[in-house]
Write a protein that holds these residues in place. Structure first.
Motif, short mmCIF file in Angstrom:
data_model
loop_
_atom_site.label_atom_id
_atom_site.label_comp_id
_atom_site.label_asym_id
_atom_site.label_seq_id
_atom_site.Cartn_x
_atom_site.Cartn_y
_atom_site.Cartn_z
N ASP A 1 0.87 -1.17 0.00
CA ASP A 1 0.00 0.00 0.00
C ASP A 1 0.91 1.22 0.00
O ASP A 1 1.94 1.23 0.66
CB ASP A 1 -0.85 -0.05 1.29
CG ASP A 1 -1.91 1.04 1.31
OD1 ASP A 1 -1.66 2.13 0.78
OD2 ASP A 1 -2.98 0.78 1.88
N LYS A 2 0.53 2.23 -0.79
CA LYS A 2 1.42 3.40 -0.84
C LYS A 2 0.92 4.56 -0.01
O LYS A 2 1.51 5.63 -0.02
CB LYS A 2 1.60 3.85 -2.29
CG LYS A 2 2.42 2.88 -3.10
CD LYS A 2 2.70 3.44 -4.46
CE LYS A 2 3.33 2.37 -5.33
NZ LYS A 2 3.36 2.79 -6.73
N GLY A 3 -0.18 4.38 0.67
CA GLY A 3 -0.73 5.52 1.40
C GLY A 3 -0.52 5.43 2.90
O GLY A 3 -0.01 6.37 3.52
N THR A 4 -0.89 4.29 3.49
CA THR A 4 -0.83 4.19 4.94
C THR A 4 -0.41 2.78 5.36
O THR A 4 -0.32 1.88 4.54
CB THR A 4 -2.22 4.41 5.57
OG1 THR A 4 -3.07 3.33 5.17
CG2 THR A 4 -2.82 5.71 5.16
N ALA B 1 -2.39 1.25 7.30
CA ALA B 1 -3.67 0.84 7.87
C ALA B 1 -3.92 -0.66 7.73
O ALA B 1 -4.70 -1.23 8.48
CB ALA B 1 -4.81 1.61 7.22
N SER B 2 -3.24 -1.31 6.78
CA SER B 2 -3.49 -2.73 6.60
C SER B 2 -2.73 -3.59 7.62
O SER B 2 -2.90 -4.79 7.65
CB SER B 2 -3.10 -3.15 5.19
OG SER B 2 -1.75 -2.86 4.96
N LEU B 3 -1.86 -2.95 8.43
CA LEU B 3 -1.12 -3.71 9.43
C LEU B 3 -1.74 -3.50 10.81
O LEU B 3 -1.79 -2.38 11.29
CB LEU B 3 0.35 -3.24 9.49
CG LEU B 3 1.12 -3.16 8.19
CD1 LEU B 3 2.49 -2.58 8.45
CD2 LEU B 3 1.24 -4.53 7.56
N PRO B 4 -2.21 -4.57 11.45
CA PRO B 4 -2.71 -4.41 12.81
C PRO B 4 -1.53 -4.11 13.74
O PRO B 4 -0.67 -4.95 13.95
CB PRO B 4 -3.34 -5.75 13.15
CG PRO B 4 -3.24 -6.58 11.91
CD PRO B 4 -2.27 -5.95 10.98
N LEU C 1 3.73 10.60 16.67
CA LEU C 1 2.68 10.77 15.66
C LEU C 1 2.08 9.44 15.22
O LEU C 1 0.87 9.31 15.10
CB LEU C 1 3.24 11.51 14.44
CG LEU C 1 3.52 12.99 14.61
CD1 LEU C 1 4.19 13.54 13.36
CD2 LEU C 1 2.24 13.75 14.89
N TYR D 1 -0.21 9.06 19.16
CA TYR D 1 -1.28 10.03 18.91
C TYR D 1 -2.24 9.50 17.85
O TYR D 1 -3.45 9.54 18.00
CB TYR D 1 -0.62 11.32 18.46
CG TYR D 1 -1.54 12.44 18.12
CD1 TYR D 1 -2.42 12.92 19.07
CD2 TYR D 1 -1.52 13.02 16.87
CE1 TYR D 1 -3.26 13.96 18.76
CE2 TYR D 1 -2.35 14.07 16.56
CZ TYR D 1 -3.22 14.53 17.51
OH TYR D 1 -4.05 15.57 17.20
N LEU D 2 -1.67 8.99 16.75
CA LEU D 2 -2.48 8.33 15.74
C LEU D 2 -2.08 6.86 15.75
O LEU D 2 -1.09 6.48 16.35
CB LEU D 2 -2.23 8.95 14.37
CG LEU D 2 -2.67 10.40 14.26
CD1 LEU D 2 -1.88 11.12 13.21
CD2 LEU D 2 -4.14 10.46 13.95
N LYS D 3 -2.83 6.04 15.02
CA LYS D 3 -2.57 4.61 15.11
C LYS D 3 -1.90 4.06 13.87
O LYS D 3 -1.75 2.86 13.72
CB LYS D 3 -3.88 3.87 15.36
CG LYS D 3 -4.55 4.30 16.64
CD LYS D 3 -5.96 3.73 16.75
CE LYS D 3 -6.68 4.29 17.97
NZ LYS D 3 -6.94 5.73 17.86
N ILE D 4 -1.53 4.95 12.96
CA ILE D 4 -0.94 4.49 11.71
C ILE D 4 0.14 5.44 11.24
O ILE D 4 0.24 6.55 11.72
CB ILE D 4 -2.00 4.43 10.57
CG1 ILE D 4 -2.69 5.80 10.47
CG2 ILE D 4 -2.99 3.33 10.76
CD1 ILE D 4 -3.30 6.03 9.14
N SER E 1 0.86 7.51 7.96
CA SER E 1 0.14 7.96 6.77
C SER E 1 1.08 8.86 6.00
O SER E 1 1.76 9.69 6.60
CB SER E 1 -1.12 8.70 7.23
OG SER E 1 -1.74 9.34 6.16
N LYS E 2 1.13 8.71 4.69
CA LYS E 2 2.19 9.39 3.95
C LYS E 2 2.11 10.91 4.12
O LYS E 2 1.02 11.47 4.11
CB LYS E 2 2.15 8.97 2.48
CG LYS E 2 1.44 9.88 1.55
CD LYS E 2 1.51 9.38 0.13
CE LYS E 2 0.34 9.96 -0.63
NZ LYS E 2 0.10 9.39 -1.91
#
Lengths: 372, 312
Positions: B120-123, B125-128, B219, B223-226, B228-229
């Motif tokens: 994935d090139k954006g985030t 998010a696919s990794l728990p 970050l 604060y966030l869970k991922i 993100s690019k």
């Protein structure tokens, strides 16, 4: 040591320069094998938006139909929009008529498509997201579509109004521009008509995830309980903030974001009631079919808008939505969809305005029932 | 409407927003300051934050432990700092050019690695990913108002303020800190006094990398869970700017970093208000940098002119 370093640097530079000029090596095909060959020129994939949607659609077409073969070419990984690079790619795919159809689009890159269309008048093109029309109109070997985002926003607004319990909803838009506001013109209109207050935030970025989270916390504090994000990567922060509150729904954008996060990040997925879809894949598949059966020629030289009637835009009706949206809400949405598709309502479309009208009319629409 | 804005500005919630937004900028500022104390301008903070933010998430996913992920993030910060010292001190390249190069390709490299690992090139998010938590301080959390201010923050926010105190003691109250500052003021004099300037500079750059890495991991892991690019979005640069404003003064370093966070928080209020042209909203924090820097240089100019302080 210094000399070695200098040599290494020189080598590195040469390699990177060569890298710039790498040209695609599309598999050659004879025109007589009965296979429809389509080239999709995307700057990159991984935008979590329609470039990805198209790449996936291309894969699905390849898997489903051995009469159509689609090559997806990533031409501009850094999004530099460099003309010589893009024209190189076009030369490569257009020369010799290797492909029946060449596909590209998006406001930043479509100029190259129009240029290539002029240079290769016998090649058929498809512009999957039209932002503008060149002087002298759409070239007669191009079919260019755009999306009824105004209608989409109207439907999202109607859904938000039906779902909200606090009477306040919100939308996060990456940046304020006439194009981006096309998303929310109808949204504001339908909410104002329904007497629902809405918060609009323009954080001024599509990447600053942290800012997206804080902006959303601010909205939630103002009472918004249904929040739509139209903000790319910053939208991840919006989803994150919504997932931290029990009674707040998020609405995704462009692709079905519930499905996107369902397996990897259930906390996020479970806050996404539905997503506002721009079905570039539906149109792309239809275009592939038309090229294969020869009807595509009728579309050439035309600029069309794909709306609700053609399923060009719509809401994601996945299982989660069906389970969580009450029957009343779904009835309301169905009614709105039908009304918009029939043209019973006149939806505000900022993209149809000229600049002067926009300057005057937009603040009125935006601030009709906005909660500051 | 303006009364709305004023109520927000003086609300508890706004204060908490500032605390959340200040953390990465403070980490970045601390990193820039530590490097600057030995005379190195570390402008690679932004890129180190990006690398560490990604590394932290990937580490946390692979090792299935957020703290180990943080450790990986910090290691990446250290490695990046060592890379800079290797090129600048061993190979004699201009440190600034190396750092500019790092900043230029940080986002692309991060996306490249992201794609190689997740597809994935954006985030991410696919990794728990296990993430770090917030901390409710026992007892203090029950005190009205004060408890709300002090308790319940992200755990790295506490570490941030702790590190600010620790670094103050190290830089101003220990022989090591004195030597570091000596390197920064006059490396030749320090060398004459028998101080190993290069070693201290490497140390300060490595520390600087660690602090920047904390900022990145805050970050993406806390604060966030991922990841993100592009998520660092200039917060590293704000830290560098805070260091520029501070000009060697620790208190003004912390203050300017917090002021940037205040302006970032103010931009949130304005971003959802018709009274303010939204084109300018995203410029508010950067414009504040400009205004503060100008004000500081005017003040300094007059102080030098009136002979209160010597120019150096």
């Amino acid at each position: 040591m210094k000399k070695l370093f200098a040599v290494l640097l020189a080598v590195l530079m040469i390699v990177s320069l060569v890298g710039c000029n790498k040209t695609p090596t599309p598999t050659p095909s004879g025109d007589d094998d009965g296979v429809t060959k389509i080239a999709v020129l995307l700057p990159f994939t991984g935008d979590q938006s329609y470039f990805d949607t198209l790449a996936i659609a291309a894969r699905e077409v390849n898997d489903a139909d051995n009469k159509i073969s689609v090559d997806v070419l990533e031409c501009d990984p850094n999004g530099a929009a460099d003309e010589s690079n893009w024209m190189g790619w076009y030369d490569n795919v257009c020369e010799g008529g290797k492909y029946d159809l060449v596909v590209s689009g998006n406001g930043t890159y479509e100029g190259f498509l129009y240029k290539a269309a002029e240079k290769y008048p016998d090649q058929m093109f498809y512009n999957f997201d039209r932002s503008w029309i060149p002087e002298g109109g759409i070239p007669k070997n191009v079919y260019a579509v755009d999306w009824a985002l105004d209608d989409l926003g109207y439907v999202v607004g109607a859904l938000s109004a039906a779902v909200t319990k606090t009477g306040t909803v919100g939308v996060v838009v990456g940046m304020e521009s006439q194009d981006m506001n096309q998303f929310i013109g109808g949204y504001c209109q339908v909410l104002a008509d329904a007497g629902v207050k809405y918060v609009i935030s323009y954080p001024g970025s599509f990447t600053d995830t942290a800012l997206g989270k804080e902006v959303t916390e601010d909205m939630i504090n103002k009472g918004a309980d249904v929040i739509w994000q139209v903000a790319g990567g910053l939208g991840n922060g919006v989803i994150d903030a919504c997932s931290g509150h029990d009674n707040v729904w998020c609405i995704g954008v462009d692709q079905d974001q519930y499905l996107q996060f369902k397996d990897s990040n259930p906390a996020w997925a479970n806050t996404i009631l539905t997503s506002a879809l721009k079905n570039t894949n539906v149109a792309f598949k239809a275009v592939c079919e038309m090229v294969a059966n020869g009807t595509y020629k009728d579309k050439l030289g035309k600029a069309e808008t794909w709306g609700i009637a053609l399923n060009g835009v719509g809401l994601a009706e996945n299982d989660y939505y069906l389970a969580n949206a009450s029957e009343e809400v779904r009835a309301k949405v169905a009614e709105t969809l039908a009304k918009v598709a029939n043209g019973e309502v006149e939806v505000v479309d900022t993209k149809a305005w000229d600049e002067a009208t926009y300057e005057v009319e937009w603040p009125k629409v935006r601030d009709a029932n906005r909660l500051n | 409407m303006w009364s709305n804005i004023l109520t927000t500005l003086f609300s508890m919630r706004f204060l908490l927003t500032i605390i959340r937004m200040a953390t990465p900028i403070l980490f970045a500022a601390l990193g820039a300051f530590t490097a600057a104390s030995t005379g190195i301008g570390n402008i690679a903070i932004e890129s180190i934050m990006t690398f560490s933010a990604l590394g932290g998430v990937l580490g946390s996913y692979l090792l299935n432990n957020a703290w180990l992920g943080l450790l990986i993030g910090l290691l990446i910060g250290i490695l990046t700092a060592l890379l800079i010292t290797f090129f600048s001190m061993k190979l004699g390249a201009d440190a600034f050019l190396i750092m500019i190069a790092l900043n230029t390709f940080a986002d692309s490299v991060a996306i490249f690695l992201l794609y190689q690992i997740t597809g994935d090139k954006g985030t991410t998010a696919s990794l728990p990913t296990p993430i770090l938590y917030t901390w409710d301080i026992p007892l203090i959390k029950d005190i009205p108002i004060l408890g709300e201010i002090l308790s319940g923050h992200y755990v790295l926010t506490y570490i941030c303020w702790l590190l600010i105190i620790v670094m103050f003691v190290v830089i101003y109250k220990t022989p090591l800190g004195m030597r570091m500052r000596a390197c920064g003021l006059n490396p030749d004099a320090a060398r004459t006094a028998g101080i190993n300037v290069e070693r201290l500079q490497v140390l300060s750059l490595v520390l600087s990398g660690v602090f920047a890495a904390f900022g990145g991991c805050y970050l993406s892991l806390n604060y966030l869970k991922i990841f993100s690019k592009g998520m660092v979005s200039g917060q590293g640069w704000m830290g560098v700017a805070a260091n520029g404003i501070a000009n060697g003064n620790y208190l003004s370093l912390v203050l300017s970093a917090v002021i940037f966070a205040v302006f970032r928080a103010v931009s949130i209020i304005f971003s959802s208000n018709s009274a303010f042209p939204t084109d300018l909203v995203s410029a508010i924090p950067y414009f504040s940098v400009f205004v503060i820097l100008t004000a500081v240089s005017i003040i300094n100019y007059y102080r030098v002119k009136s002979g209160k302080v010597e120019e150096h």
